[in-house]
Design a protein around this motif. Structure first.
Motif, PDB file in Angstrom:
ATOM      1  N   ALA A   1       0.847  -1.183   0.000  1.00 44.23           N
ATOM      2  CA  ALA A   1       0.000   0.000   0.000  1.00 44.23           C
ATOM      3  C   ALA A   1       0.889   1.242   0.000  1.00 44.23           C
ATOM      4  O   ALA A   1       1.937   1.277   0.644  1.00 44.23           O
ATOM      5  CB  ALA A   1      -0.901  -0.006   1.226  1.00 44.23           C
ATOM      6  N   ALA A   2       0.452   2.246  -0.714  1.00 47.35           N
ATOM      7  CA  ALA A   2       1.223   3.485  -0.776  1.00 47.35           C
ATOM      8  C   ALA A   2       1.237   4.142   0.596  1.00 47.35           C
ATOM      9  O   ALA A   2       0.241   4.111   1.318  1.00 47.35           O
ATOM     10  CB  ALA A   2       0.598   4.421  -1.799  1.00 47.35           C
ATOM     11  N   PRO A   3       2.369   4.710   0.999  1.00 51.71           N
ATOM     12  CA  PRO A   3       2.414   5.369   2.301  1.00 51.71           C
ATOM     13  C   PRO A   3       1.479   6.571   2.323  1.00 51.71           C
ATOM     14  O   PRO A   3       1.241   7.203   1.293  1.00 51.71           O
ATOM     15  CB  PRO A   3       3.880   5.806   2.434  1.00 51.71           C
ATOM     16  CG  PRO A   3       4.453   5.727   1.067  1.00 51.71           C
ATOM     17  CD  PRO A   3       3.610   4.789   0.277  1.00 51.71           C
ATOM     18  N   GLN A   4       0.943   6.840   3.493  1.00 50.61           N
ATOM     19  CA  GLN A   4       0.045   7.991   3.645  1.00 50.61           C
ATOM     20  C   GLN A   4       0.826   9.268   3.405  1.00 50.61           C
ATOM     21  O   GLN A   4       1.981   9.376   3.824  1.00 50.61           O
ATOM     22  CB  GLN A   4      -0.539   8.023   5.055  1.00 50.61           C
ATOM     23  CG  GLN A   4      -1.494   6.900   5.361  1.00 50.61           C
ATOM     24  CD  GLN A   4      -2.034   7.028   6.784  1.00 50.61           C
ATOM     25  OE1 GLN A   4      -1.594   7.845   7.577  1.00 50.61           O
ATOM     26  NE2 GLN A   4      -3.003   6.198   7.110  1.00 50.61           N
ATOM     27  N   PRO A   5       0.209  10.238   2.758  1.00 48.38           N
ATOM     28  CA  PRO A   5       0.916  11.505   2.547  1.00 48.38           C
ATOM     29  C   PRO A   5       1.115  12.244   3.870  1.00 48.38           C
ATOM     30  O   PRO A   5       0.304  12.138   4.783  1.00 48.38           O
ATOM     31  CB  PRO A   5      -0.007  12.282   1.606  1.00 48.38           C
ATOM     32  CG  PRO A   5      -1.358  11.669   1.785  1.00 48.38           C
ATOM     33  CD  PRO A   5      -1.121  10.235   2.183  1.00 48.38           C
ATOM     34  N   TRP A   6       2.215  12.976   3.954  1.00 51.57           N
ATOM     35  CA  TRP A   6       2.530  13.740   5.164  1.00 51.57           C
ATOM     36  C   TRP A   6       1.741  15.045   5.118  1.00 51.57           C
ATOM     37  O   TRP A   6       1.943  15.856   4.223  1.00 51.57           O
ATOM     38  CB  TRP A   6       4.033  14.005   5.246  1.00 51.57           C
ATOM     39  CG  TRP A   6       4.433  14.560   6.575  1.00 51.57           C
ATOM     40  CD1 TRP A   6       4.757  15.851   6.850  1.00 51.57           C
ATOM     41  CD2 TRP A   6       4.517  13.852   7.802  1.00 51.57           C
ATOM     42  NE1 TRP A   6       5.052  15.984   8.186  1.00 51.57           N
ATOM     43  CE2 TRP A   6       4.909  14.770   8.793  1.00 51.57           C
ATOM     44  CE3 TRP A   6       4.301  12.526   8.169  1.00 51.57           C
ATOM     45  CZ2 TRP A   6       5.095  14.411  10.116  1.00 51.57           C
ATOM     46  CZ3 TRP A   6       4.485  12.177   9.489  1.00 51.57           C
ATOM     47  CH2 TRP A   6       4.874  13.102  10.446  1.00 51.57           C
ATOM     48  N   THR A   7       0.828  15.240   6.058  1.00 50.69           N
ATOM     49  CA  THR A   7      -0.049  16.411   6.047  1.00 50.69           C
ATOM     50  C   THR A   7       0.155  17.311   7.264  1.00 50.69           C
ATOM     51  O   THR A   7      -0.676  18.160   7.539  1.00 50.69           O
ATOM     52  CB  THR A   7      -1.523  15.969   5.989  1.00 50.69           C
ATOM     53  OG1 THR A   7      -1.801  15.138   7.125  1.00 50.69           O
ATOM     54  CG2 THR A   7      -1.824  15.196   4.714  1.00 50.69           C
ATOM     55  N   TYR A   8       1.243  17.126   7.977  1.00 53.80           N
ATOM     56  CA  TYR A   8       1.456  17.841   9.231  1.00 53.80           C
ATOM     57  C   TYR A   8       2.471  18.960   9.051  1.00 53.80           C
ATOM     58  O   TYR A   8       3.337  18.895   8.196  1.00 53.80           O
ATOM     59  CB  TYR A   8       1.921  16.862  10.319  1.00 53.80           C
ATOM     60  CG  TYR A   8       1.019  15.668  10.402  1.00 53.80           C
ATOM     61  CD1 TYR A   8      -0.210  15.753  11.026  1.00 53.80           C
ATOM     62  CD2 TYR A   8       1.356  14.467   9.778  1.00 53.80           C
ATOM     63  CE1 TYR A   8      -1.071  14.670  11.063  1.00 53.80           C
ATOM     64  CE2 TYR A   8       0.503  13.386   9.810  1.00 53.80           C
ATOM     65  CZ  TYR A   8      -0.712  13.495  10.454  1.00 53.80           C
ATOM     66  OH  TYR A   8      -1.565  12.434  10.470  1.00 53.80           O
ATOM     67  N   LYS A   9       2.370  19.966   9.902  1.00 51.39           N
ATOM     68  CA  LYS A   9       3.349  21.059   9.889  1.00 51.39           C
ATOM     69  C   LYS A   9       4.652  20.608  10.549  1.00 51.39           C
ATOM     70  O   LYS A   9       5.713  21.104  10.227  1.00 51.39           O
ATOM     71  CB  LYS A   9       2.785  22.285  10.601  1.00 51.39           C
ATOM     72  CG  LYS A   9       1.639  22.916   9.844  1.00 51.39           C
ATOM     73  CD  LYS A   9       1.086  24.119  10.572  1.00 51.39           C
ATOM     74  CE  LYS A   9      -0.090  24.689   9.793  1.00 51.39           C
ATOM     75  NZ  LYS A   9      -0.716  25.789  10.484  1.00 51.39           N
ATOM     76  N   THR A  10       4.546  19.675  11.475  1.00 52.69           N
ATOM     77  CA  THR A  10       5.713  19.127  12.160  1.00 52.69           C
ATOM     78  C   THR A  10       6.568  18.367  11.160  1.00 52.69           C
ATOM     79  O   THR A  10       6.052  17.595  10.358  1.00 52.69           O
ATOM     80  CB  THR A  10       5.270  18.184  13.297  1.00 52.69           C
ATOM     81  OG1 THR A  10       4.485  18.926  14.231  1.00 52.69           O
ATOM     82  CG2 THR A  10       6.451  17.562  14.010  1.00 52.69           C
ATOM     83  N   LYS A  11       7.865  18.561  11.228  1.00 45.21           N
ATOM     84  CA  LYS A  11       8.813  17.897  10.323  1.00 45.21           C
ATOM     85  C   LYS A  11       8.887  16.409  10.636  1.00 45.21           C
ATOM     86  O   LYS A  11       8.966  16.008  11.790  1.00 45.21           O
ATOM     87  CB  LYS A  11      10.194  18.532  10.502  1.00 45.21           C
ATOM     88  CG  LYS A  11      11.297  17.883   9.683  1.00 45.21           C
ATOM     89  CD  LYS A  11      12.621  18.589   9.925  1.00 45.21           C
ATOM     90  CE  LYS A  11      13.790  17.977   9.241  1.00 45.21           C
ATOM     91  NZ  LYS A  11      13.633  17.604   7.872  1.00 45.21           N
ATOM     92  N   GLN A  12       8.869  15.578   9.598  1.00 47.47           N
ATOM     93  CA  GLN A  12       9.091  14.143   9.770  1.00 47.47           C
ATOM     94  C   GLN A  12      10.595  13.912   9.738  1.00 47.47           C
ATOM     95  O   GLN A  12      11.262  14.242   8.764  1.00 47.47           O
ATOM     96  CB  GLN A  12       8.405  13.349   8.669  1.00 47.47           C
ATOM     97  CG  GLN A  12       8.465  11.860   8.903  1.00 47.47           C
ATOM     98  CD  GLN A  12       7.653  11.076   7.877  1.00 47.47           C
ATOM     99  OE1 GLN A  12       7.257  11.591   6.841  1.00 47.47           O
ATOM    100  NE2 GLN A  12       7.406   9.816   8.172  1.00 47.47           N
ATOM    101  N   LEU A  13      11.132  13.376  10.839  1.00 44.36           N
ATOM    102  CA  LEU A  13      12.574  13.235  11.000  1.00 44.36           C
ATOM    103  C   LEU A  13      13.116  11.967  10.347  1.00 44.36           C
ATOM    104  O   LEU A  13      12.488  10.911  10.389  1.00 44.36           O
ATOM    105  CB  LEU A  13      12.926  13.217  12.489  1.00 44.36           C
ATOM    106  CG  LEU A  13      12.543  14.473  13.280  1.00 44.36           C
ATOM    107  CD1 LEU A  13      12.730  14.230  14.776  1.00 44.36           C
ATOM    108  CD2 LEU A  13      13.361  15.661  12.817  1.00 44.36           C
ATOM    109  N   SER A  14      14.314  12.083   9.803  1.00 44.23           N
ATOM    110  CA  SER A  14      15.024  10.922   9.263  1.00 44.23           C
ATOM    111  C   SER A  14      15.811  10.265  10.398  1.00 44.23           C
ATOM    112  O   SER A  14      15.963  10.839  11.479  1.00 44.23           O
ATOM    113  CB  SER A  14      15.999  11.362   8.170  1.00 44.23           C
ATOM    114  OG  SER A  14      17.057  12.113   8.742  1.00 44.23           O
ATOM    115  N   ARG A  15      16.362   9.100  10.122  1.00 44.36           N
ATOM    116  CA  ARG A  15      17.181   8.407  11.116  1.00 44.36           C
ATOM    117  C   ARG A  15      18.369   9.268  11.543  1.00 44.36           C
ATOM    118  O   ARG A  15      18.667   9.393  12.730  1.00 44.36           O
ATOM    119  CB  ARG A  15      17.692   7.074  10.561  1.00 44.36           C
ATOM    120  CG  ARG A  15      18.635   6.413  11.545  1.00 44.36           C
ATOM    121  CD  ARG A  15      19.384   5.275  10.955  1.00 44.36           C
ATOM    122  NE  ARG A  15      20.402   4.870  11.915  1.00 44.36           N
ATOM    123  CZ  ARG A  15      21.435   4.143  11.591  1.00 44.36           C
ATOM    124  NH1 ARG A  15      21.602   3.719  10.370  1.00 44.36           N
ATOM    125  NH2 ARG A  15      22.327   3.827  12.501  1.00 44.36           N
ATOM    126  N   ALA A  16      19.054   9.895  10.589  1.00 42.60           N
ATOM    127  CA  ALA A  16      20.226  10.712  10.911  1.00 42.60           C
ATOM    128  C   ALA A  16      19.838  11.892  11.810  1.00 42.60           C
ATOM    129  O   ALA A  16      20.553  12.209  12.763  1.00 42.60           O
ATOM    130  CB  ALA A  16      20.889  11.218   9.633  1.00 42.60           C
TER     131      ALA A  16
END
Length: 163
Positions: free
Chosen positions: A34-49
């Motif tokens: 399934a396709a990942p849900q689109p990011w709809t938040y103002k908060t930044k989605q963090l990467s592992r690094a």
């Protein structure tokens, strides 16, 4: 002619049924994810690094896990965190320090993104949102909490025998 039409119809019907049976029997891994849900938040989605860099500053960062407690053993979490479920976040804002950057955590970061948006609106410093499953897929390691063992049954009281 009717026999020919009946034979063709039966052949098409059987071919369709065989195709359906093969699709139903195919392993789930063979089907597209399934396709990942689109990011709809103002908060930044963090990467592992980005998460790793923040975790190197324990006195400046608070990891806030907003999942249900039953999700932690199977999905894992970071070694130290404050656990407040998303539904209770508004009620417990006074327990969250405002002098630290906050990393909100959920499985795929979507609940964490919603929590980050709420915290930002309430004046908290939110560094971003993280998903433990996303973090692991990027090579990070989370702690998988083992539930406590059930309490041992109390020994049955000794019964005196009458003589």
């Amino acid at each position: 002619m009717n026999i020919l039409k009946t034979t063709i119809a039966a052949t098409l019907l059987l071919a369709g049924a065989a195709s359906f049976a093969q699709e139903a029997a195919a392993p789930a891994a063979a089907k597209p994810a399934a396709a990942p849900q689109p990011w709809t938040y103002k908060t930044k989605q963090l990467s592992r690094a980005e998460i790793d860099k923040l975790l190197l500053q324990p006195g400046k960062v608070l990891v806030l896990d907003v999942r249900r407690p039953d999700e932690l053993p199977s999905k894992g979490s970071f070694p130290v965190f404050l656990s407040i479920q998303n539904a209770d976040l508004e009620k417990y804002l006074k327990y969250i320090p405002k002098d630290r950057q906050i990393v909100t955590v959920s499985n795929r970061a979507h609940r964490a993104g919603a929590a980050g948006d709420l915290l930002t609106l309430r004046g908290f410093k939110v560094a971003g949102a993280a998903g433990t499953l996303d973090y692991e897929e990027q090579g990070g390691v989370v702690e998988h909490i083992k539930p406590p063992a059930p309490p041992a049954a109390a020994p049955a009281p000794a019964v005196a025998q009458a003589q």
